[in-house]
Design an enzyme around this catalytic site. Structure first.
Site, short mmCIF file in Angstrom:
data_model
loop_
_atom_site.label_atom_id
_atom_site.label_comp_id
_atom_site.label_asym_id
_atom_site.label_seq_id
_atom_site.Cartn_x
_atom_site.Cartn_y
_atom_site.Cartn_z
N THR A 48 0.82 -1.21 0.00
CA THR A 48 0.00 0.00 0.00
C THR A 48 0.85 1.26 0.00
OG1 THR A 48 -1.79 -1.13 1.10
CG2 THR A 48 -1.80 1.23 1.30
N TYR A 60 -8.29 1.00 -3.93
CA TYR A 60 -6.94 1.29 -4.40
C TYR A 60 -6.26 0.02 -4.84
CZ TYR A 60 -4.90 -0.59 -0.11
OH TYR A 60 -4.52 -1.41 0.90
N THR A 126 1.80 -4.30 4.23
CA THR A 126 1.76 -4.56 5.67
C THR A 126 1.19 -5.94 6.02
OG1 THR A 126 -0.38 -3.46 5.87
CG2 THR A 126 1.58 -2.12 6.27
N ASP A 127 0.45 -6.57 5.07
CA ASP A 127 -0.21 -7.84 5.42
C ASP A 127 0.78 -8.91 5.89
OD1 ASP A 127 -2.58 -6.69 4.74
OD2 ASP A 127 -2.95 -7.91 2.96
N LYS A 199 0.92 -7.26 12.96
CA LYS A 199 -0.13 -6.35 12.50
C LYS A 199 -1.39 -6.62 13.32
CE LYS A 199 -2.58 -4.88 8.34
NZ LYS A 199 -2.62 -4.88 6.87
N GLU A 319 -0.73 -27.53 29.57
CA GLU A 319 -1.89 -28.44 29.49
C GLU A 319 -1.64 -29.59 28.52
OE1 GLU A 319 -6.02 -26.92 29.66
OE2 GLU A 319 -5.08 -24.94 29.55
N1 GLU Z 1 -2.77 -6.21 0.98
C1 GLU Z 1 -1.88 -5.12 0.85
C2 GLU Z 1 -0.43 -5.52 1.15
O1 GLU Z 1 -0.13 -6.14 2.14
C3 GLU Z 1 -2.36 -4.00 1.63
C4 GLU Z 1 -1.82 -3.88 2.98
C5 GLU Z 1 -0.82 -2.78 3.10
O2 GLU Z 1 0.19 -2.69 2.43
O3 GLU Z 1 -1.11 -1.98 3.97
O4 GLU Z 1 0.42 -5.21 0.35
#
Ligand code: GLU
Length: 362
Positions: A48, A60, A126-127, A199, A319
């Protein structure tokens, strides 16, 4: 001419400025350094932070802008360092796979060995950013800073966070205080260690945290304020992946009320050499899954118990009788990172006690 157009001109006075499209795929080798200024190499992979708003369909598209466009968008970067860089990929990070991890590890190891590079910044979706960070943390041997950064909002969105995150990441990569801390992640004014960061929000800021350890420091106006100085564990395993072009197959089984044992069979039949259980609570397992995993372990498949719960530890023999079943406990590693570590350890050993040592050391 853009900042990077000018940089290219400096490197090769005979080159003419490139078009935006050409700049998206350009590569600038390390080598030019203005005396006294740190030299940062940018590896761009998409996400992103390189996304663009679109008018129809999804809001986007991730992985559109090239690394030079990202850097050109933040004029304050010019004062911090000299830059080189390249586009390693331009994808959304749900499409990141192990071949990209290996490519990045090989390239980052080359770069940190280059005396003309003082630090590396990797832009990433970020994923799965935390998994790439963890993989590099376990495969890069250097005290030089390696910093991953992303964004939750694409370029052009109101309150886009990419530019500030990138400025923070470069500040971290140029700081001598960052040296020797392993791979770092700079997001939304916080600095995290790769091992602990995860995340926690798919939409809101801040979107990352380190549930069990908290952030390493705060990033304010391009300065780092370290909260605690842990340094790297001397027991941290470091893996040489320079001769690897693939990793052992490891699957994750997600725990829930009534988890189904045939899923374990599916992973075994698929040829997994390891299975991570994202269990409930402190890594607990439905009795049917426990039986199926004990059977898999008995057949030489490494079984790691982690938890779907973000805070807290998965410790041995609480456990579940790990000693009896030959299981490994993931400690504070989340399931997706336990998978990364397990894949790397399996390139060296299949023995549960050795694997447990690697988990205890990281
Ligand atoms: N799905 C995208 C990725 O991980 C969007 C998440 C992001 O970059 O914030 O590239």
């Amino acid at each position: 001419m853009t900042f990077f157009g000018r940089l290219k001109k400096m490197i090769n006075p005979f080159s003419s400025a490139r078009t935006a499209e050409e700049e998206d795929t350009g590569k600038i080798e390390p080598g030019e350094r203005v005396r006294g200024r740190p030299k940062i190499h940018v590896l761009a992979t998409g996400g992103t932070i390189a996304g663009r708003l679109v008018s129809t369909g999804p809001r986007y598209r991730a992985g559109v802008l090239g690394f030079e466009a990202l850097l050109d968008a933040v004029p304050a970067l010019r004062g911090l360092a000299d830059y080189s860089g390249e586009q390693v990929a331009n994808i959304a990070s749900q499409d990141v796979d192990e071949s990209l991890w290996l490519k990045l590890a090989h390239r980052v190891n080359e770069l940190v060995d280059n005396p003309d590079v003082d630090g590396v910044v990797i832009t990433h979706g970020t994923d799965t950013l935390e998994e790439t960070a963890c993989f590099l943390d376990l495969t890069v041997r250097s005290p030089k800073p390696v910093v991953l950064v992303g964004a939750i909002r694409p370029a052009g969105a109101l309150g886009a966070d990419g530019p500030a995150n990138l400025l923070d990441a470069v500040s971290v990569a140029t700081s001598s205080d960052s040296a020797g801390r392993g791979v770092l992640v700079a997001m939304h004014g916080s600095l995290f260690e790769a091992r602990d960061v995860t995340k926690v929000s798919s939409s809101a800021l801040p979107s990352f945290t380190a549930p069990n350890s908290g952030p390493l420091g705060q990033l304010i106006d391009g300065r780092i304020y370290f909260g605690h100085r842990t340094g790297l564990s001397p027991k941290r395993p470091v893996f040489d992946v320079s001769r690897l072009d693939k990793l052992p197959l490891v699957g994750i089984i997600y725990g829930h009320a009534g988890t189904s044992a045939p899923l374990v069979k599916a992973l075994v039949d698929a040829g997994c050499r390891g299975i991570v259980s994202a269990g409930v609570g402190s890594g607990n397992l439905h009795r049917d899954v426990l039986t199926a995993l004990a059977d898999a372990s008995g057949r030489g498949i490494a079984v790691v118990r982690a938890s779907r719960v973000p805070f807290g530890l998965t410790l041995r023999n609480v456990e579940v009788d790990d000693n009896r079943f030959g299981f490994i406990a993931a400690g504070s590693l989340n399931p997706q990172k336990a998978r990364v570590l397990l894949q790397l350890v399996l390139t060296k050993t299949q023995k549960p006690e050795e694997i447990q040592k690697a988990f205890d050391g990281y």
